[in-house]
Scaffold this motif. Structure first.
Motif, short mmCIF file in Angstrom:
data_model
loop_
_atom_site.label_atom_id
_atom_site.label_comp_id
_atom_site.label_asym_id
_atom_site.label_seq_id
_atom_site.Cartn_x
_atom_site.Cartn_y
_atom_site.Cartn_z
N LEU A 195 0.83 -1.20 0.00
CA LEU A 195 0.00 0.00 0.00
C LEU A 195 0.86 1.25 0.00
N VAL A 196 1.93 1.25 0.76
CA VAL A 196 2.84 2.40 0.82
C VAL A 196 3.39 2.73 -0.56
N ARG A 197 3.73 1.71 -1.33
CA ARG A 197 4.37 1.91 -2.63
C ARG A 197 3.39 1.94 -3.80
N ALA A 198 2.10 2.09 -3.52
CA ALA A 198 1.12 2.20 -4.59
C ALA A 198 1.43 3.44 -5.44
N ASP A 199 1.18 3.35 -6.74
CA ASP A 199 1.57 4.40 -7.67
C ASP A 199 0.81 5.69 -7.40
N LEU A 200 1.42 6.80 -7.79
CA LEU A 200 0.85 8.13 -7.57
C LEU A 200 -0.53 8.29 -8.18
N ASP A 201 -0.76 7.71 -9.34
CA ASP A 201 -2.04 7.88 -10.03
C ASP A 201 -3.14 6.98 -9.47
N ARG A 202 -2.80 6.14 -8.50
CA ARG A 202 -3.78 5.20 -7.96
C ARG A 202 -4.36 5.71 -6.64
N ARG A 221 3.08 6.45 2.84
CA ARG A 221 2.82 6.55 1.40
C ARG A 221 3.09 7.97 0.92
N ALA A 222 2.70 8.97 1.71
CA ALA A 222 2.99 10.36 1.35
C ALA A 222 4.50 10.57 1.20
N ALA A 223 5.27 10.06 2.17
CA ALA A 223 6.73 10.20 2.11
C ALA A 223 7.30 9.46 0.90
N TYR A 224 6.76 8.29 0.60
CA TYR A 224 7.24 7.50 -0.54
C TYR A 224 6.96 8.24 -1.86
N LEU A 225 5.75 8.78 -2.00
CA LEU A 225 5.39 9.47 -3.24
C LEU A 225 6.26 10.70 -3.44
N LEU A 226 6.57 11.41 -2.36
CA LEU A 226 7.44 12.58 -2.47
C LEU A 226 8.86 12.17 -2.89
N TYR A 227 9.27 11.01 -2.49
CA TYR A 227 10.60 10.51 -2.85
C TYR A 227 10.64 10.12 -4.33
N VAL A 228 9.62 9.44 -4.78
CA VAL A 228 9.62 8.90 -6.15
C VAL A 228 9.17 9.94 -7.17
N HIS A 229 8.26 10.83 -6.79
CA HIS A 229 7.67 11.78 -7.74
C HIS A 229 7.88 13.22 -7.28
#
Length: 683
Positions: A195-202, A221-229
């Motif tokens: 769930l944490v690594r779910a894609d930004l568009d999902r 998940r917020a921290a992960y999305l900021l890291y990846v995107h």
């Protein structure tokens, strides 16, 4: 343990201590380098805005690095084998931490937990090794200065897998909770990691029972999305919406600890506006105002401002008299309404089409209008007057004041939508002098936002994390949907913990109100924080809650539950707090508002310092708070006082009691002078 094995472990531990020294030296170099960049940053940036932004970023980064030694620099190590599933990581080893740490040559010593390869630390198993030969977890002291105390290995290539039986993992999960919420990077479970690594568009919804880590999953998940995107999220960013200020204070340290400080964390009231409510609705008025039907009522009232044109628009230009006929203007009004654009966009579209008609007439005379001429015509007095008559400007507060003050206007807008009794419930008994003097309730602010959103779409966030989403009304959901129209959502909650009058009983309906009807609902049903004995007691209430929420089971076999009849509740509370103070961790005394003052006075008279709900003094381990503010919080020891009062205090009192009982992550005392609610007494 055999001597050779002990010797090997001693050598391994010595190697780890040597590596730790190397990492600390690298971190010191990174901090020195960051501070140097802060000192010289203003000489590098080209303009004032860039310099200020760069300066803030560098200072924040330097501050984070300076605080890093207060926490473990890494929590795990991955060692890959030489099999084909190891991919490009064949025979490599990686240390995982909260942030990337490099030496002075740029060589990474510790990789960020969000890096793609780090997912294998959380997901690899003896059955599905993903190329991992061995996984190592590290143990650290809980207090400053942080020291490495040991490690624990799982040799996946030999079929060894400790999983949640890991002693270090268990110790980290069960560590006493004092102060704000911590990150969970060392304890993320495979289903949480997905769930944490779910894609930004999902967009996704996480139905999580007590202690399953749903809030932590959303924040990570917020921290992960900021890291990846990061580039995509730089401009329109990430928003975290919490149920109340106490909750936001509780979670406030998580994202900064993960290196993310540019995330807005707001309550819904703060999202809607910074002006606090000045009026209070009746329960029935609030219920009607939060109903989904009110969106249709408000839209009908807004578009009722549009009137059919009754005269042509004439603009003199030099020797010409340019003219838009009544028929042509009326035709455009009808067309724009069919186009279903926001009200404010429709007004500007009507202006633009009038200007276009004038432009074609001028061109028919052989003239070529300039952009400046077109802009001037659009602001010409006849054009503005015609626009104001056909498609007038509307202020949300002015429209809502008129609607709630005028029975006839409300009746027209609500015809077929609200009953006469419902209209009466929301109608103001005393009309204010003007919309400027109107006093708005919390529900009115949601209505004002609905009108404003129908006039012009608000700025949209790329991603919004919504916690305790089960308690949002349909209109509140719509307010957040407007702010994520071009983004995605992480929706967090537990239907069993729904306590508002309009709490959801079905996630798919709630997701439809949030504008993400097709989003999947993922359930977390394994609890890691609330002990099994406490959760089993609280689960007795589930049959009375009438929601489709799966029961949560706990992996915690420790913990304690005491249920006691106590005729003198203040004295019993003082005794229970005194006993709890003999243990480590935080203590929460939770009761109804009516009891709080008496309990607080008794504790202070006994010499026990207490925090109020939104305080967090490190010298005070005891917090006294009303049941209404307990949601989302955790305490090592909870003392729940007079459950029957909590149930009787509000329509969803049974849900509220379920929330209160599941705030304990080690021990729960239940004190009652009256009989317990039947579902608890019958267990």
């Amino acid at each position: 343990m055999r001597a050779p094995q002990r010797d090997r472990l001693d050598r391994d531990f010595a190697d780890e201590l040597e590596f730790l020294t190397r990492v600390r030296r690298a971190l010191a170099w990174m901090l020195e380098h960051a501070q140097m960049r802060v000192a010289t940053g203003d000489q590098v940036a080209g303009d004032r805005y860039t310099a200020e932004r760069l300066g803030r970023m560098l200072k924040s980064y330097a501050k984070e690095l300076a605080e890093e030694p207060d926490s473990p620099l890494y929590f795990g190590r991955l060692r890959f084998g030489d099999g084909p599933d190891a991919d490009e990581h064949r025979n490599q080893s990686y240390y995982l931490g909260r942030r990337r740490i490099t030496d002075d040559t740029g060589q990474p010593l510790v990789i960020d937990w969000r890096a793609p390869v780090s997912s294998r630390f959380y997901r690899a198993s003896a059955r599905d090794r993903q190329g991992v030969a061995a996984r190592r977890r590290f143990g650290w002291t809980a207090h400053h200065p942080v020291r490495l105390t040991g490690f624990e290995d799982e040799h996946l290539d030999r079929g060894e897998e400790l999983g949640t039986a890991s002693q270090l993992l268990t110790a980290e999960i069960e560590r006493p909770r004092v102060g704000p919420m911590r990150d969970i990077v060392a304890t993320i479970q495979p289903d949480q990691d997905e769930l944490v690594r779910a894609d930004l568009d999902r967009s996704l919804c996480v139905q999580g029972g007590p202690g399953t880590g749903k809030t932590a999953v959303g924040l990570h998940r917020a921290a992960y999305l900021l890291y990846v995107h990061r580039r995509q999220l730089t401009h329109n960013g990430v928003l975290v919406v919490g149920p109340n200020p106490a909750f936001l204070h509780y979670i406030s340290a998580v994202l900064p600890a993960l290196g993310e400080v540019d995330v807005r964390q707001l309550t819904l009231d703060e999202v809607l506006g910074e002006t606090p409510p000045r009026a209070v609705d009746t329960d029935e008025a609030a219920r009607v105002k939060h109903d989904a039907r009110m969106a249709a009522v408000l839209r009908r009232a807004l578009y009722a401002q549009i009137t059919e044109p009754v005269e042509p628009v004439v603009v003199p230009v030099g020797s010409y008299r340019l003219r838009v006929t009544v028929t042509a203007l009326a035709r455009q009004v009808v067309r724009i309404r069919v186009e279903d654009v926001p009200y404010g966009v429709g007004r500007e579209r009507l202006r633009a089409r009038m200007v276009a008609m004038f432009q074609r007439q001028l061109e028919a005379h052989g003239e070529t209008p300039t952009r400046r001429w077109l802009d001037t015509i659009g602001r010409a007095r006849p054009v503005v007057a015609a626009l104001d008559r056909a498609w007038p400007k509307v202020r949300p507060d002015e429209l809502l004041t008129a609607l709630l003050s005028d029975p006839d206007a409300l009746a027209r807008a609500a015809d077929g939508l609200l009953t006469a009794e419902e209209q009466k419930a929301i109608r103001w008994q005393h009309k204010p002098r003007s919309y400027k003097s109107a006093k708005w309730s919390a529900a009115d602010q949601v209505l004002l936002d609905e009108i404003a959103g129908a006039i012009e779409h608000p700025a949209s966030y790329r991603h919004i994390v919504i916690d305790e989403a089960q308690d949002l009304s349909a209109l509140q959901c719509r307010a957040l949907a407007r702010r994520s129209a071009h983004g995605s959502l992480t929706v967090l909650g537990d239907l069993a913990q729904g306590t508002s009058p309009w709490a959801a009983s079905d996630w798919h309906e709630q997701l439809a109100h949030l504008g993400k009807a097709d989003s999947p609902v993922e359930a977390l049903t394994v609890g890691f924080r609330v002990p099994a004995v406490v959760l089993a007691f609280a689960n007795r209430l589930l049959p009375g809650l009438h929601v489709a929420a799966p029961p949560t089971r706990s992996l915690r076999t420790d913990g304690a539950l005491r249920v006691r009849h106590a005729p003198d509740l203040p004295s019993a509370t003082v005794a229970a707090v005194g006993a709890a103070l003999e243990h480590e961790g935080s203590i929460g005394v939770i009761a109804t508002d009516a009891l709080l003052a008496t309990l607080s006075a008794a504790l202070r008279a006994a010499g026990i310092a207490v925090n109020a709900a939104e305080e967090d003094s490190p010298d005070r381990r005891v917090t006294v708070l009303p049941a209404a503010l307990a949601k989302g919080l955790e305490f090592d020891h909870v003392i729940a006082v007079e459950p029957d009062d909590i149930v009787r205090a509000e329509p969803r009192g049974l849900n509220r009691l379920y929330v209160v009982l599941t705030r304990a992550v080690s021990r729960l005392d239940v004190l009652h002078s009256r009989p317990l609610p039947a579902l608890l007494a019958d267990g």
